[in-house]
Write an enzyme that holds these catalytic residues in place. Structure first.
Site, PDB file in Angstrom:
ATOM      1  N   ASN A 159       0.847  -1.190   0.000  1.00 41.22           N
ATOM      2  CA  ASN A 159       0.000   0.000   0.000  1.00 41.22           C
ATOM      3  C   ASN A 159       0.880   1.237   0.000  1.00 41.22           C
ATOM      4  O   ASN A 159       2.010   1.183   0.472  1.00 41.22           O
ATOM      5  CB  ASN A 159      -0.831   0.043   1.278  1.00 41.22           C
ATOM      6  CG  ASN A 159      -2.050  -0.842   1.209  1.00 41.22           C
ATOM      7  OD1 ASN A 159      -2.344  -1.424   0.166  1.00 41.22           O
ATOM      8  ND2 ASN A 159      -2.757  -0.954   2.298  1.00 41.22           N
ATOM      9  N   LYS A 197      11.446 -17.160  -8.223  1.00 39.27           N
ATOM     10  CA  LYS A 197      10.902 -16.085  -9.066  1.00 39.27           C
ATOM     11  C   LYS A 197      10.005 -16.685 -10.156  1.00 39.27           C
ATOM     12  O   LYS A 197      10.417 -17.615 -10.850  1.00 39.27           O
ATOM     13  CB  LYS A 197      12.066 -15.305  -9.685  1.00 39.27           C
ATOM     14  CG  LYS A 197      11.611 -14.079 -10.420  1.00 39.27           C
ATOM     15  CD  LYS A 197      12.777 -13.333 -11.030  1.00 39.27           C
ATOM     16  CE  LYS A 197      12.264 -12.233 -11.920  1.00 39.27           C
ATOM     17  NZ  LYS A 197      13.301 -11.705 -12.801  1.00 39.27           N
TER      18      LYS A 197
END
Ligand code: CTP
Length: 396
Positions: free
Chosen positions: A209, A287
């Site tokens: 955020n 990944k």
């Protein structure tokens, strides 16, 4: 302010002369100054000038029979409201970071239970050296606060960061740290959450955020200035812990909840963190690779609600305060959150106003079960002080 006292450790550097001006400013403001002059510091300023300006004795020897008889070094380390190191040399910072205690100043720094503020001063290369930066990070994590250094021309002829902050700037930082006259929250414990949380998608990607952490850090500092014992549970931010605040660094919402629960019991909790509402259902251990096709949909699960969790249970703090960052119908949403999360107050802020997110000002309304108070737009530091004062009233 006459009752406030600082212990001023003057290290050995050309900037030591500024410690004299700092002492003068503090005395003029009615703050007591008890000086410790290091052996290196005494090459730059004399004990006589420091003592004359401080109107107090200068301490310098760890093993001085007279000094120890008058005031032992442990007592000395606790005789002030704040310990200030100006100039904080690379050597003093290194000693403090490693817990070395081989002279009066380093022993005092290790023995003190008071907040510590350092004003570093050193050559630019020494400041930028990996060892000093490492020590800086360690000291910050330990709760030490810093003012400066400034960037500019140095006595050694080089240019860059390393100049000690000017005495009026250090003076302001000291006054802010000393806070207002009383300490109405002394003996009270507070938990403050701040900053964002980050939720890993894989080792290199994340959900997060927007949050600078400024408002939460200011609240933690304001509560500490009123005497509270504050644990600041913080997601990643670029900010230094305020003076006297214990910071616990976390990344995910689940870590933040665990750190808050570990900090219980508390008298008050203020949840300012911008917690990520969701996290990836599974974080990849490796990944994720593009395979040329459409991206795989990201399955999300809901994160725990820290504010709601702190608001229930037998260890509920007496006062639980939440924030509501809204872009529309601010007060209606805030009222709804008060009921849903079962907290006592919601500080509602309209983040649609340009400059609020990441900026220095905030316009908030305090929503309680008793009604709504609309506060004028003010600096985040002023919002924090006003909120801390309101919290202190609840404990009178
Ligand atoms: N909060 C929390 N834990 C969460 C989500 C929010 O502790 N998982 C806290 C925030 O720190 C803040 C308050 O709840 O004090 C409100 O946060 P906000 O993001 O405005 O509300 P949400 O509960 O996430 O609701 P919505 O996103 O629907 O507005």
């Amino acid at each position: 302010m006459d009752q406030k006292r600082i212990l001023l450790i003057v290290g050995g550097g050309i900037a030591a002369y500024k410690a004299l001006e700092l002492t003068r400013l503090l005395r003029k403001a009615g703050v007591g100054v008890r000086p410790i002059l290091t052996a290196a510091g005494a090459h730059f300023v004399t004990p006589l000038s420091l003592s004359a300006l401080a109107e107090d004795k200068v301490y310098s020897e760890l093993f001085s029979l007279t000094d120890e008889a008058e005031m032992g070094h442990i007592e000395l380390s606790r005789s002030a409201d704040l310990v200030v190191v100006a100039p904080a040399t690379a050597d003093l910072m290194a000693k403090a970071a490693h817990g070395l205690a081989n002279d009066l100043s380093s022993t005092t720094l290790l023995a003190t239970d008071k907040p510590v503020l350092m004003a570093p001063a050193m050559n630019v290369r020494m400041w930028l050296h990996a060892a000093t930066q490492r020590n800086l990070a360690v000291l910050r994590a330990d709760g030490v606060s810093f003012v400066g250094p400034d960037e500019g021309a140095m006595a050694c002829g080089e240019f860059g960061p390393g100049r000690m902050a000017e005495p009026p700037v250090i003076f302001e930082a000291i006054m802010a740290a000393l806070g207002p006259g009383g300490r109405p929250l002394a003996g009270r414990r507070a938990i403050v959450t701040a900053g964002p949380t980050i939720e890993a998608i894989d080792p290199v990607r994340m959900l997060t955020n927007r949050s600078s952490g400024k408002q939460g850090y200011a609240i933690a500092g304001a509560l500490a200035a009123l005497g509270a014992e504050v644990t600041l549970v913080s997601g990643p931010t670029a900010l230094a812990a305020p003076i006297g605040v214990k910071r616990v660094d976390v990344e995910s919402a689940r870590d933040m909840l665990a750190a808050c629960e570990a900090a219980l019991p508390a008298d008050v909790a203020v949840c300012v963190a911008a917690v990520a509402d969701w996290r990836p259902a599974e974080a990849g251990g490796q990944k994720l690779k593009k395979d040329g096709g459409a991206p795989a949909p990201l399955a999300l699960v809901e994160n725990p609600d820290i504010l709601a969790a702190l608001s229930k249970g037998d260890r509920r703090p007496k006062l639980v305060v939440g924030f509501a960052a809204e872009t529309n119908d601010v007060e209606a949403h805030a009222k709804a959150k008060l009921g849903k999360k079962r907290c006592d107050w919601i500080v509602a802020n309209d983040v649609s106003v340009a400059g609020t997110m990441g900026g220095d000002d905030n316009a908030v309304a305090l929503v309680t079960t008793g009604g709504i108070e609309r506060w004028d737009r003010m600096a985040k530091g002023a919002v924090a002080r006003k909120l801390a004062d309101r919290i202190a009233q609840e404990f009178q």
